[in-house]
Scaffold this motif. Structure first.
Motif, PDB file in Angstrom:
ATOM      1  N   THR A  38       4.259  16.190  -2.452  1.00 46.73           N
ATOM      2  CA  THR A  38       3.176  15.372  -2.970  1.00 46.73           C
ATOM      3  C   THR A  38       3.713  14.455  -4.059  1.00 46.73           C
ATOM      4  OG1 THR A  38       2.617  17.086  -4.589  1.00 46.73           O
ATOM      5  CG2 THR A  38       1.427  17.117  -2.482  1.00 46.73           C
ATOM      6  N   LYS A  39       3.064  13.328  -4.254  1.00 42.29           N
ATOM      7  CA  LYS A  39       3.404  12.381  -5.321  1.00 42.29           C
ATOM      8  C   LYS A  39       2.503  12.685  -6.502  1.00 42.29           C
ATOM      9  CE  LYS A  39       5.002   8.649  -7.353  1.00 42.29           C
ATOM     10  NZ  LYS A  39       6.319   8.680  -7.996  1.00 42.29           N
ATOM     11  N   ALA A  40       3.076  13.290  -7.554  1.00 42.09           N
ATOM     12  CA  ALA A  40       2.282  13.758  -8.685  1.00 42.09           C
ATOM     13  C   ALA A  40       2.158  12.692  -9.766  1.00 42.09           C
ATOM     14  CB  ALA A  40       2.908  15.021  -9.282  1.00 42.09           C
ATOM     15  N   PHE A  88       7.979   4.922  -0.107  1.00 39.53           N
ATOM     16  CA  PHE A  88       7.711   3.839   0.830  1.00 39.53           C
ATOM     17  C   PHE A  88       6.289   3.319   0.632  1.00 39.53           C
ATOM     18  CE2 PHE A  88      10.884   6.506   2.881  1.00 39.53           C
ATOM     19  CZ  PHE A  88      11.812   5.589   3.343  1.00 39.53           C
ATOM     20  N   GLY A  89       6.128   2.029   0.900  1.00 40.57           N
ATOM     21  CA  GLY A  89       4.813   1.423   0.981  1.00 40.57           C
ATOM     22  C   GLY A  89       4.670   0.717   2.313  1.00 40.57           C
ATOM     23  N   LEU A  90       3.450   0.343   2.632  1.00 40.29           N
ATOM     24  CA  LEU A  90       3.180  -0.368   3.876  1.00 40.29           C
ATOM     25  C   LEU A  90       2.848  -1.818   3.566  1.00 40.29           C
ATOM     26  CD1 LEU A  90       0.923   2.293   5.643  1.00 40.29           C
ATOM     27  CD2 LEU A  90       3.414   2.055   5.746  1.00 40.29           C
ATOM     28  N   ASP A  91       3.448  -2.739   4.309  1.00 38.85           N
ATOM     29  CA  ASP A  91       3.097  -4.144   4.120  1.00 38.85           C
ATOM     30  C   ASP A  91       1.830  -4.468   4.913  1.00 38.85           C
ATOM     31  OD1 ASP A  91       3.840  -4.498   6.781  1.00 38.85           O
ATOM     32  OD2 ASP A  91       5.689  -5.567   6.322  1.00 38.85           O
ATOM     33  N   SER A  92       1.468  -5.734   4.979  1.00 38.98           N
ATOM     34  CA  SER A  92       0.201  -6.126   5.604  1.00 38.98           C
ATOM     35  C   SER A  92       0.166  -5.845   7.104  1.00 38.98           C
ATOM     36  CB  SER A  92      -0.064  -7.616   5.365  1.00 38.98           C
ATOM     37  OG  SER A  92       1.000  -8.405   5.889  1.00 38.98           O
ATOM     38  N   THR A  93       1.346  -5.637   7.718  1.00 37.23           N
ATOM     39  CA  THR A  93       1.396  -5.315   9.142  1.00 37.23           C
ATOM     40  C   THR A  93       1.490  -3.817   9.403  1.00 37.23           C
ATOM     41  OG1 THR A  93       3.816  -5.402   9.343  1.00 37.23           O
ATOM     42  CG2 THR A  93       2.616  -7.493   9.501  1.00 37.23           C
ATOM     43  N   GLY A  94       1.508  -3.021   8.317  1.00 31.37           N
ATOM     44  CA  GLY A  94       1.657  -1.577   8.469  1.00 31.37           C
ATOM     45  C   GLY A  94       3.082  -1.112   8.591  1.00 31.37           C
ATOM     46  N   THR A  95       4.040  -1.997   8.338  1.00 28.88           N
ATOM     47  CA  THR A  95       5.463  -1.650   8.418  1.00 28.88           C
ATOM     48  C   THR A  95       5.911  -0.942   7.147  1.00 28.88           C
ATOM     49  OG1 THR A  95       5.911  -3.559   9.822  1.00 28.88           O
ATOM     50  CG2 THR A  95       7.795  -2.582   8.664  1.00 28.88           C
ATOM     51  N   PRO A  96       6.614   0.199   7.252  1.00 27.97           N
ATOM     52  CA  PRO A  96       7.122   0.866   6.048  1.00 27.97           C
ATOM     53  C   PRO A  96       8.189   0.017   5.348  1.00 27.97           C
ATOM     54  CG  PRO A  96       7.063   2.390   7.892  1.00 27.97           C
ATOM     55  CD  PRO A  96       6.830   1.014   8.459  1.00 27.97           C
ATOM     56  N   VAL A  97       8.079  -0.043   4.016  1.00 25.76           N
ATOM     57  CA  VAL A  97       8.983  -0.826   3.179  1.00 25.76           C
ATOM     58  C   VAL A  97       9.498   0.096   2.072  1.00 25.76           C
ATOM     59  CG1 VAL A  97       9.155  -2.792   1.607  1.00 25.76           C
ATOM     60  CG2 VAL A  97       7.745  -2.970   3.671  1.00 25.76           C
ATOM     61  N   LEU A  98      10.800   0.067   1.842  1.00 21.93           N
ATOM     62  CA  LEU A  98      11.418   0.880   0.798  1.00 21.93           C
ATOM     63  C   LEU A  98      11.045   0.320  -0.567  1.00 21.93           C
ATOM     64  CD1 LEU A  98      13.391   3.232   0.180  1.00 21.93           C
ATOM     65  CD2 LEU A  98      15.250   1.551   0.349  1.00 21.93           C
ATOM     66  N   ALA A  99      10.605   1.194  -1.482  1.00 21.13           N
ATOM     67  CA  ALA A  99      10.087   0.739  -2.767  1.00 21.13           C
ATOM     68  C   ALA A  99      10.638   1.602  -3.900  1.00 21.13           C
ATOM     69  CB  ALA A  99       8.559   0.780  -2.761  1.00 21.13           C
ATOM     70  N   ASP A 100      10.320   1.180  -5.125  1.00 21.81           N
ATOM     71  CA  ASP A 100      10.660   1.901  -6.352  1.00 21.81           C
ATOM     72  C   ASP A 100      12.183   1.927  -6.543  1.00 21.81           C
ATOM     73  OD1 ASP A 100       9.241   3.296  -8.561  1.00 21.81           O
ATOM     74  OD2 ASP A 100      10.503   4.966  -7.964  1.00 21.81           O
ATOM     75  N   GLU A 101      12.692   2.937  -7.220  1.00 20.24           N
ATOM     76  CA  GLU A 101      14.135   3.048  -7.425  1.00 20.24           C
ATOM     77  C   GLU A 101      14.772   3.710  -6.208  1.00 20.24           C
ATOM     78  OE1 GLU A 101      15.445   5.969 -10.346  1.00 20.24           O
ATOM     79  OE2 GLU A 101      13.458   6.872 -10.308  1.00 20.24           O
ATOM     80  N   GLU A 128       0.870  -1.171   0.000  1.00 21.66           N
ATOM     81  CA  GLU A 128       0.000   0.000   0.000  1.00 21.66           C
ATOM     82  C   GLU A 128       0.912   1.228   0.000  1.00 21.66           C
ATOM     83  OE1 GLU A 128      -3.097   2.427   2.900  1.00 21.66           O
ATOM     84  OE2 GLU A 128      -2.527   0.356   3.403  1.00 21.66           O
ATOM     85  N   MET A 129       1.079   1.836  -1.169  1.00 25.74           N
ATOM     86  CA  MET A 129       2.039   2.922  -1.291  1.00 25.74           C
ATOM     87  C   MET A 129       1.571   4.166  -0.544  1.00 25.74           C
ATOM     88  SD  MET A 129       4.506   1.556  -2.868  1.00 25.74           S
ATOM     89  CE  MET A 129       5.517   3.020  -3.094  1.00 25.74           C
ATOM     90  N   VAL A 130       2.522   4.816   0.121  1.00 24.09           N
ATOM     91  CA  VAL A 130       2.249   6.085   0.794  1.00 24.09           C
ATOM     92  C   VAL A 130       2.465   7.187  -0.245  1.00 24.09           C
ATOM     93  CG1 VAL A 130       2.852   7.603   2.699  1.00 24.09           C
ATOM     94  CG2 VAL A 130       3.073   5.113   2.963  1.00 24.09           C
ATOM     95  N   PRO A 131       1.437   7.991  -0.566  1.00 26.14           N
ATOM     96  CA  PRO A 131       1.559   8.965  -1.658  1.00 26.14           C
ATOM     97  C   PRO A 131       2.322  10.220  -1.259  1.00 26.14           C
ATOM     98  CG  PRO A 131      -0.626   9.092  -0.708  1.00 26.14           C
ATOM     99  CD  PRO A 131       0.077   7.949   0.001  1.00 26.14           C
ATOM    100  N   VAL A 132       3.568  10.024  -0.813  1.00 27.28           N
ATOM    101  CA  VAL A 132       4.437  11.120  -0.402  1.00 27.28           C
ATOM    102  C   VAL A 132       5.820  10.881  -0.973  1.00 27.28           C
ATOM    103  CG1 VAL A 132       5.531  12.299   1.542  1.00 27.28           C
ATOM    104  CG2 VAL A 132       3.166  11.497   1.756  1.00 27.28           C
ATOM    105  N   GLU A 133       6.393  11.898  -1.609  1.00 27.35           N
ATOM    106  CA  GLU A 133       7.800  11.844  -2.000  1.00 27.35           C
ATOM    107  C   GLU A 133       8.617  12.219  -0.765  1.00 27.35           C
ATOM    108  OE1 GLU A 133       9.112  11.006  -4.822  1.00 27.35           O
ATOM    109  OE2 GLU A 133       7.645  11.317  -6.418  1.00 27.35           O
TER     110      GLU A 133
END
Length: 301
Positions: free
Chosen positions: A154-156, A211-224, A104-109
């Motif tokens: 913001t993530k545009a 960052f995105g959130l996994d099923s436990t709500g933990t932040p996970v580093l994503a993308d490049e 679940e991606m967090v829509p923040v740069e």
């Protein structure tokens, strides 16, 4: 108006569902629900995806992200499952593909700034702040900041412009606990990246993480991660505060687009022109050089 000068048609691969065409990446889903990110050679500037590609760029960005994931793995989990293209994928996907966990991606740069440049410099000159954070007097273009700053945006969407927002806005939208966690992770990752880059004779001026959130709500580093598309890299031996710095990123493209030679009016609403071969080669050379300096290996072909 901005966006794609010509929107590409995604490759259709049996067993994969195409989800999204981004500025640089194509995003697919597998039948098992995993995400497949494929980096193209497209390049963007000033909210436009340009009509000219940078040969080899997608493979280089992917391989550099893989290298950085290893350097940062003890600080935060990441989304990577595999870099092997799915069965039936085109041969060209080799070296360009990341198979990832769905989050679940967090829509923040999540932007970290260690040096004064870009939009931060413009704000500082106007009022002595960067994203509302006060800074000492006497700083100039390229100055090292007393401490790295977390300056979210913001993530545009493609064709729209990221807008800086205060930390309080992130907390209001996503909760104070998550906002604090994102700020801490962003600054920890920036400091690790900065220190590694400095050992290679490279300054990491600023960068952005997602960052995105996994099923436990933990932040996970994503993308490049910490690539020349998402970061400003400068050669340390040529760093001279007080003027724009030579760079290992797409500043060559921005400079040419803003020059009389391009004939392009950024505010006119018309698409940017194709890049000259010399600008393409300078940009590709900058990407290859920072890859070599950081990793110690030649850039992938």
């Amino acid at each position: 108006m901005s966006g794609f000068t010509t929107k590409p048609e995604p490759v259709q691969v049996p067993g994969l569902t195409h989800l999204h065409t981004g500025k640089v990446r194509e995003l697919y889903a597998t039948a098992a629900g995993e995400l497949v990110m494929v980096a193209s050679d497209r390049v963007s500037a000033y909210d436009w995806v340009l009509p000219t590609e940078i040969p080899g760029k997608g493979r280089l960005l992917t391989q550099l992200s893989l290298w950085w994931f290893e350097q940062l793995a003890d600080l935060v989990p990441n989304h990577l499952l595999s870099d092997v293209p799915p069965p039936g994928a085109p041969a060209d996907w080799e070296g360009r593909t990341l198979v990832c966990r769905r989050l679940e991606m967090v829509p923040v740069e999540c932007v970290a700034r260690g040096y004064l440049t870009g939009s931060g410099l413009a704000e500082y000159r106007a009022g002595g702040t960067v994203c509302g954070l006060p800074l000492p007097e006497g700083l100039t273009d390229g100055s090292r900041l007393p401490e790295p700053l977390f300056t979210p945006a913001t993530k545009a969407e493609v064709g729209e412009h990221d807008e800086n927002i205060p930390f309080e806005a992130v907390a209001a939208r996503h909760g104070a606990a998550l906002a604090e966690r994102l700020r801490g992770l962003t600054l920890d990752l920036y400091r690790r990246g900065r220190d590694i880059a400095e050992r290679s004779g490279v300054i990491l001026a600023d960068t952005k993480f997602e960052f995105g959130l996994d099923s436990t709500g933990t932040p996970v580093l994503a993308d490049e991660v910490l690539t020349p598309d998402s970061s400003r890299f400068w050669p340390a031996d040529r760093w001279r505060p007080g003027a724009p710095q030579p760079s290992y990123d797409k500043q060559h493209i921005r400079d040419w687009l803003g020059s009389p030679e391009s004939g392009w009016d950024r505010s006119g609403g018309t698409p940017p022109p194709p890049l000259p071969d010399a600008v393409v080669e300078r940009t590709a050379g900058a990407y290859r050089e920072v890859y070599r300096r950081l990793t110690g290996d030649a850039a992938p072909a």
